[in-house]
Design an enzyme around this catalytic site. Structure first.
Site, PDB file in Angstrom:
ATOM      1  CG  PHE A 149      -4.853   8.609  -9.973  1.00 51.80           C
ATOM      2  CD1 PHE A 149      -3.762   9.338 -10.457  1.00 51.80           C
ATOM      3  CD2 PHE A 149      -5.106   8.638  -8.607  1.00 51.80           C
ATOM      4  CE1 PHE A 149      -2.964  10.083  -9.599  1.00 51.80           C
ATOM      5  CE2 PHE A 149      -4.318   9.385  -7.744  1.00 51.80           C
ATOM      6  CZ  PHE A 149      -3.237  10.103  -8.246  1.00 51.80           C
ATOM      7  CB  SER A 226      -7.239   5.581  -0.958  1.00 55.67           C
ATOM      8  OG  SER A 226      -8.610   5.345  -1.214  1.00 55.67           O
ATOM      9  CB  CYS A 281       1.617   3.265  -3.390  1.00 56.30           C
ATOM     10  SG  CYS A 281       2.481   1.996  -4.304  1.00 56.30           S
ATOM     11  CD  GLU A 383      -1.386   7.642   0.409  1.00 56.02           C
ATOM     12  OE1 GLU A 383      -2.618   7.501   0.304  1.00 56.02           O
ATOM     13  OE2 GLU A 383      -0.573   6.881  -0.142  1.00 56.02           O
TER      14      GLU A 383
HETATM   15  P1  NAD Z   1      -8.921   5.425  -4.861  1.00 48.76           P
HETATM   16  O1  NAD Z   1      -9.041   4.550  -3.667  1.00 48.76           O
HETATM   17  O2  NAD Z   1      -9.625   6.718  -4.874  1.00 48.76           O
HETATM   18  O3  NAD Z   1      -9.441   4.633  -6.172  1.00 48.76           O
HETATM   19  C1  NAD Z   1      -9.002   3.324  -6.465  1.00 48.76           C
HETATM   20  C2  NAD Z   1     -10.105   2.603  -7.232  1.00 48.76           C
HETATM   21  O4  NAD Z   1     -11.259   2.498  -6.391  1.00 48.76           O
HETATM   22  C3  NAD Z   1     -10.531   3.320  -8.505  1.00 48.76           C
HETATM   23  O5  NAD Z   1     -10.737   2.374  -9.519  1.00 48.76           O
HETATM   24  C4  NAD Z   1     -11.835   4.017  -8.086  1.00 48.76           C
HETATM   25  O6  NAD Z   1     -12.739   4.149  -9.155  1.00 48.76           O
HETATM   26  C5  NAD Z   1     -12.397   3.088  -7.026  1.00 48.76           C
HETATM   27  N1  NAD Z   1     -13.171   3.827  -6.001  1.00 48.76           N
HETATM   28  C6  NAD Z   1     -12.956   5.093  -5.570  1.00 48.76           C
HETATM   29  N2  NAD Z   1     -13.852   5.421  -4.624  1.00 48.76           N
HETATM   30  C7  NAD Z   1     -14.654   4.346  -4.460  1.00 48.76           C
HETATM   31  C8  NAD Z   1     -15.776   4.072  -3.609  1.00 48.76           C
HETATM   32  N3  NAD Z   1     -16.233   4.977  -2.753  1.00 48.76           N
HETATM   33  N4  NAD Z   1     -16.343   2.861  -3.689  1.00 48.76           N
HETATM   34  C9  NAD Z   1     -15.886   1.942  -4.547  1.00 48.76           C
HETATM   35  N5  NAD Z   1     -14.834   2.150  -5.366  1.00 48.76           N
HETATM   36  C10 NAD Z   1     -14.212   3.327  -5.330  1.00 48.76           C
HETATM   37  O7  NAD Z   1      -7.345   5.597  -5.134  1.00 48.76           O
HETATM   38  P2  NAD Z   1      -6.644   6.525  -6.205  1.00 48.76           P
HETATM   39  O8  NAD Z   1      -6.777   7.945  -5.773  1.00 48.76           O
HETATM   40  O9  NAD Z   1      -7.056   6.160  -7.570  1.00 48.76           O
HETATM   41  O10 NAD Z   1      -5.116   6.047  -6.052  1.00 48.76           O
HETATM   42  C11 NAD Z   1      -4.236   6.588  -5.094  1.00 48.76           C
HETATM   43  C12 NAD Z   1      -4.162   5.709  -3.872  1.00 48.76           C
HETATM   44  O11 NAD Z   1      -3.747   4.386  -4.239  1.00 48.76           O
HETATM   45  C13 NAD Z   1      -3.143   6.186  -2.869  1.00 48.76           C
HETATM   46  O12 NAD Z   1      -3.673   6.043  -1.585  1.00 48.76           O
HETATM   47  C14 NAD Z   1      -1.964   5.244  -3.086  1.00 48.76           C
HETATM   48  O13 NAD Z   1      -1.113   5.099  -1.973  1.00 48.76           O
HETATM   49  C15 NAD Z   1      -2.673   3.981  -3.396  1.00 48.76           C
HETATM   50  N6  NAD Z   1      -1.813   3.031  -4.098  1.00 48.76           N
HETATM   51  C16 NAD Z   1      -1.405   1.937  -3.418  1.00 48.76           C
HETATM   52  C17 NAD Z   1      -0.562   1.014  -4.036  1.00 48.76           C
HETATM   53  C18 NAD Z   1      -0.094  -0.213  -3.304  1.00 48.76           C
HETATM   54  O14 NAD Z   1       0.402  -1.132  -3.946  1.00 48.76           O
HETATM   55  N7  NAD Z   1      -0.235  -0.279  -1.998  1.00 48.76           N
HETATM   56  C19 NAD Z   1      -0.160   1.231  -5.356  1.00 48.76           C
HETATM   57  C20 NAD Z   1      -0.617   2.370  -6.019  1.00 48.76           C
HETATM   58  C21 NAD Z   1      -1.455   3.266  -5.377  1.00 48.76           C
END
Ligand code: NAD
Length: 498
Positions: A149, A226, A281, A383
């Site tokens: 997101f 995440s 991130c 985090e």
């Molecule tokens: P999230 O892991 O909740 O969601 C990411 C994606 O995975 C979304 O499209 C979501 O629909 C999907 N998803 C969520 N739960 C799922 C499940 N149980 N099974 C399958 N798919 C699932 O992450 P978020 O809250 O959208 O984003 C924030 C996180 O992203 C933070 O931890 C941040 O550090 C990380 N992030 C990392 C980077 C990087 O380059 N390392 C960049 C941006 C964000």
């Protein structure tokens, strides 16, 4: 109420699963749209469209593919303000920050305009008698991206721009919390001349993600989100033999050396710790002053700055940061502040009581600052992903270097110093993927690659830069001999280049 469907076969289509999710407007707390959640069958329909369109796209010469990308860049620039406002209203970040989100993605689309050059193979003439060898890069076919997101413009573009320029068809599964901008980007790609079926957006949750992971026609998956989900996706995608890169969470440290320019360091910590409400991130979430006097000087300057942060609506141009993405996110961050107090850290600034006048239902949180955090505490190990900065006091440089190096996460890190020797030593030794020297958020520019280490990244190759072309293509190597007088007869042992 606005409804958001999917983008399949070159146009928006309604969801048919009967399942939807609320899309909030974080600054008011209102539901502003319903987004469709795709079923397995809807994901399959997108894959079939992509599969049918991909061979012709891959056969389109790379210069023509680059021209589509050039036009796309132009169209995004045309619609900058509209995209930024929608992004801010769905995500919560401020409009200027939303513009940065779009810009950093667009730079990768600009990089992808160089695809005719980037995809060139290698050639060796005369590798053996009459033998020439060459290699070529070919598209994988249908590939997918699953994105978080917190950068709803940048990360989708990091994924689909290079993949499509390489000749692949793409299935994008953006975050269900802010799906509006990815849908607009898909429309702009079509307006730029992309054939229908090459970029598809399926909105959804775990069901759509699992359908992508299990689909045998999807050859690669790029994920950002995440760490627990990154690890899950990496493991499940591998079971169907997909190429996979999964980027996860972070805990980014900033080391403040005794000789640092303290005003510059404090400015950097304020921007990188609290910008976008800490929902980046690459946000700095741990400050490590080296030595007691550095720590005392840092806290003296930091406390008033955190106390005077200007929190505003997403459309307030003077706000330092806006609301968080959801009420759950606010509760989660507040929960971590409670944990930090119980663990014995000193809460130097408490942002939990902040209320936004006129927007009492919005998802706001003031800036918080912890001092005397230690490495056994959960608020250090995990985090938080909110406007909370933890200060861990280090006795010396060696201890400061060890903190980010030994942490489970390894996304970004920064050092603030005037000492070139210390900076050079730190950059060489620290066990983290991206390093800033007097730069708090060292997100590499589009023509370098982006990627964290340890629990911040699973799989091979980084995002954007030359690695993106490697990730979204496979290499074929051709060894050729023409019958120009070289007659060796049958060979029964392994061929050698004589
Ligand atoms: P999230 O892991 O909740 O969601 C990411 C994606 O995975 C979304 O499209 C979501 O629909 C999907 N998803 C969520 N739960 C799922 C499940 N149980 N099974 C399958 N798919 C699932 O992450 P978020 O809250 O959208 O984003 C924030 C996180 O992203 C933070 O931890 C941040 O550090 C990380 N992030 C990392 C980077 C990087 O380059 N390392 C960049 C941006 C964000």
């Amino acid at each position: 109420m606005r409804s958001v469907g999917h983008f399949i076969g070159g146009k928006e289509v309604k969801g048919t699963s009967g399942r939807t999710a609320d899309v909030f407007e974080p600054m008011t707390g209102d539901v502003q749209a319903k987004v469709a959640l795709a079923s397995k069958a809807e994901v399959r329909a997108a894959v079939e469209n992509a599969r049918a369109a991909q061979p012709e796209w891959a056969a389109t010469n790379p210069q023509r593919r680059a021209r589509v990308m050039m036009k796309f860049v132009e169209l995004v620039q045309r619609d900058y303000d509209k995209l930024a406002e929608l992004l801010a209203r769905e995500h919560g970040k401020t409009v200027p920050d939303a513009k940065g989100d779009i810009q950093r993605g667009l730079e990768v689309a600009e990089f992808a305009c160089g695809i005719p050059h980037l995809m060139k193979g290698e050639y060796t003439e005369g590798a053996g008698p009459g033998i020439d060898i060459y290699s070529m890069r070919q598209a994988l076919g249908v590939v997918a991206g699953i994105t978080p997101f917190n950068f709803p413009a940048m990360i989708p573009m990091w994924k689909f721009a290079p993949a499509i320029a390489c000749g692949n068809a793409f299935i994008l599964k953006p975050s269900e919390r802010d799906p509006g901008v990815p849908m607009m980007l898909a429309e702009l790609m079509i307006e730029a001349g992309l054939p229908a079926g090459i970029l598809n957006v399926v909105n959804g949750d775990k069901e759509a993600v699992d359908a992508i992971l299990d689909d045998p026609d999807i050859k690669a998956v790029g994920f950002v989100g995440s760490t627990p989900i990154a690890q899950y996706i990496y493991e499940r995608a591998a079971q169907t033999g997909k190429r996979c890169q999964c980027f996860g969470g972070a805990k980014n440290h900033a080391i403040i050396m005794p000789d640092a320019d303290m005003d510059q360091a404090v400015d950097a910590l304020i921007g990188a710790g609290y910008g976008s409400a800490g929902e980046r991130c690459m946000a700095v979430s741990v400050a490590v002053p080296v030595g007691k006097s550095t720590a005392d000087r840092l806290m003296e300057k930091l406390i008033p700055r955190v106390e005077s942060l200007k929190i505003g609506t997403s459309i307030d141009p003077s706000a330092d940061y806006g609301p968080l993405v959801t009420r759950e996110a606010v509760e989660k961050v507040k929960g971590y502040i409670d944990i930090g107090i119980k663990e014995g850290a000193t809460l130097a600034v408490d942002g939990r009581g902040f209320k936004m006048q006129g927007y009492e239902n919005g998802f706001y949180l003031g800036g918080s600052l912890f001092d005397n955090v230690t490495k056994d505490m959960r608020i250090y190990k995990e985090e938080i992903f909110g406007p909370v900065l933890s200060v861990v006091r280090a006795h010396d440089y060696k201890e400061a270097l060890a903190l980010p190096s030994e942490h489970d996460y390894g996304n970004g890190v920064a050092i603030f110093t005037r000492d070139g020797d210390a900076a050079r030593d730190f950059a060489a030794k620290v066990n983290v993927g991206m390093v800033g020297i007097n730069v708090p958020i060292p997100v590499p520019i589009a023509y370098y690659t982006f990627g964290g280490w340890k629990k911040s990244g699973f799989g091979d190759l980084n995002q954007h830069g030359p690695d993106s072309v490697r990730f979204y293509t496979k290499t074929k190597t051709v060894t050729s001999r023409w019958p120009s007088g070289v007659k060796e007869g049958a060979e029964f042992s392994i061929p050698l280049m004589k």
